[in-house]
Design an enzyme around this catalytic site. Sequence first.
Site, short mmCIF file in Angstrom:
data_model
loop_
_atom_site.label_atom_id
_atom_site.label_comp_id
_atom_site.label_asym_id
_atom_site.label_seq_id
_atom_site.Cartn_x
_atom_site.Cartn_y
_atom_site.Cartn_z
N HIS A 179 -63.89 38.81 -0.76
CA HIS A 179 -62.90 38.26 -1.65
C HIS A 179 -61.87 37.52 -0.43
O HIS A 179 -61.89 38.37 0.82
CB HIS A 179 -61.93 39.18 -2.37
CG HIS A 179 -62.75 39.68 -3.60
ND1 HIS A 179 -62.67 39.07 -4.74
CD2 HIS A 179 -63.38 40.70 -3.77
CE1 HIS A 179 -63.47 39.62 -5.79
NE2 HIS A 179 -63.99 40.69 -5.18
N LYS A 222 -79.83 49.01 22.22
CA LYS A 222 -80.67 48.57 23.64
C LYS A 222 -81.37 47.47 22.82
O LYS A 222 -81.33 47.11 21.64
CB LYS A 222 -81.64 49.88 24.11
CG LYS A 222 -82.51 50.35 22.84
CD LYS A 222 -83.15 51.44 23.64
CE LYS A 222 -84.33 52.20 22.88
NZ LYS A 222 -84.96 53.16 23.53
#
Length: 184
Positions: free
Chosen positions: A114, A179
Amino acid sequence: MNTNILDLSTYSHSFSLKNKISRLIWNFARLILFRPFASRLFIKWRVFVLKCFGAKIDWSTNVYASVKIWAPWNLEIGKNSSLGPQVDCYNQGQITIGSNTIVSQKTYLCASTHDYTQKDFPLILKPIIIGNGVWIAADAFIAPGITIEDYAVVAARAAVIRNVEKNNIVGGNPAKIIKTRSFE
């Protein structure tokens, strides 16, 4: 560039009567034709039911009976992908999932939000795109408008509020890079 300006084409001021009736019929069909058939023997049946309601889904896809899909017509899933138990696919906006991708149990995919800058909080549709070879681990949250590129991994319980680049492993709330995957 002014980031406060939103593309008005993403606003959904209200859903049409046709959309509301379609969702009513879908929810009834989901209870009668989709959820009761939890056995692995009915994987193709569930794909068939989703296709009947407009999902663009490959026959090799596995969608568990406990998956909650808001609007099948806003769902596209590639080959050999899986929506695990109790995944909540809140797809008022489009959700696209690539091939060989796993969305694990209790993940929440939310393709709308919204506009909090306006008094009436109009609904904004923001598509989610999940690439090929992605694994989204258990109980993750994928925010509206997110793109998760190919071969990325989202750790369990992560909250993804920014796009995830190819081969990255992310986790945490908000999700951060842990990673990079290497395929050498």
